[in-house]
Design an enzyme around this catalytic site. Sequence first.
Site, PDB file in Angstrom:
ATOM      1  N   LYS A  79       0.842  -1.211   0.000  1.00  9.77           N
ATOM      2  CA  LYS A  79       0.000   0.000   0.000  1.00  9.77           C
ATOM      3  C   LYS A  79       0.868   1.249   0.000  1.00  9.77           C
ATOM      4  O   LYS A  79       0.581   2.218  -0.707  1.00  9.77           O
ATOM      5  CB  LYS A  79      -0.950  -0.027   1.206  1.00  9.77           C
ATOM      6  N   GLN A  86      -5.254  -2.010   9.096  1.00 13.53           N
ATOM      7  CA  GLN A  86      -4.988  -3.333   8.516  1.00 13.53           C
ATOM      8  C   GLN A  86      -5.586  -4.428   9.412  1.00 13.53           C
ATOM      9  O   GLN A  86      -5.327  -4.472  10.597  1.00 13.53           O
ATOM     10  CB  GLN A  86      -3.471  -3.518   8.367  1.00 13.53           C
ATOM     11  N   ASP A 135     -11.462   1.829   2.898  1.00 15.82           N
ATOM     12  CA  ASP A 135     -11.647   0.381   2.756  1.00 15.82           C
ATOM     13  C   ASP A 135     -13.113   0.035   2.453  1.00 15.82           C
ATOM     14  O   ASP A 135     -13.409  -1.080   2.020  1.00 15.82           O
ATOM     15  CB  ASP A 135     -11.231  -0.341   4.046  1.00 15.82           C
TER      16      ASP A 135
END
Length: 282
Positions: A53, A97, A120
């Site tokens: 990322k 995460q 997300d």
Amino acid sequence: MSYSIIDGKAISAQIKEECKQQVLAYKEKGIEICLAVIQVGADPASSVYVNNKKKACEFCGMKSLSYELPEETTEDELLALIHKLNDDPSVNGILVQLPLPKHIDEDLVIRTIDPKKDVDGFHTQSVGALCIGQPGFVSCTPAGIIQLLKRSGIEIAGKECVVIGRSNIVGKPMALLLLRENGTVTVCHSRTKDLKEVTKRADILIVAIGKPKFITSDYVKEGAVVIDVGIHRNENNKLCGDVDFDDVAEKTSAITPVPGGVGPMTIAMLMHNCVASYELQN
């Protein structure tokens, strides 16, 4: 039957290139787009994702802030950091995460992220907006699959679409996105009776079942498009998906490989969401 391979690497590169141009256009107006990534503990797979990322942000010219917190970080400490980032106008996207250590409530953490920064697409508000067709962030993997289909010239409207798996991250949003594109959608799961009968109707079969090489050619209709979301290591430590590629490919009109299919799209769509986050916030 000759089939085409849907190349996630090439399509994701296209999307990242588009993001790079958009970020450049913002920079010319003096606007910097910034993603904050939080990782708790040092799970090796998570570290690989987080690193990818960061690299993608760098490629697109975005700023990335990285918070690597020790395994013993308390829930309150993590929530305090998220509140701080929610209130920071220079941060456009916040990504925590997953999975998180056992002592931290994942749902609470996701709900704490400001929906306008939820790149997300996991916040209940983002999912609700998707359900009723309002603007908001869409979970990156399903959004990436829609792009794979569209950019490969595969028509979704009016097609029989079957999704295997009903997770909140892939299966459910996938079904909603296919509906939004006017597909006729069936969702299968562990309790589905006669799975083969259902999957054999599919013009577009999307497999997110979490079992290596589970789908063989007898689940697939001649000429179907097969999208494999799974990723596993086989007995020889080679990557494979939920679909037995060698057995299934010949029967399809188009199929995604593992690796190099759906995987690269997830991060490309994350970059896309980060660029969109600025527009959503302003």
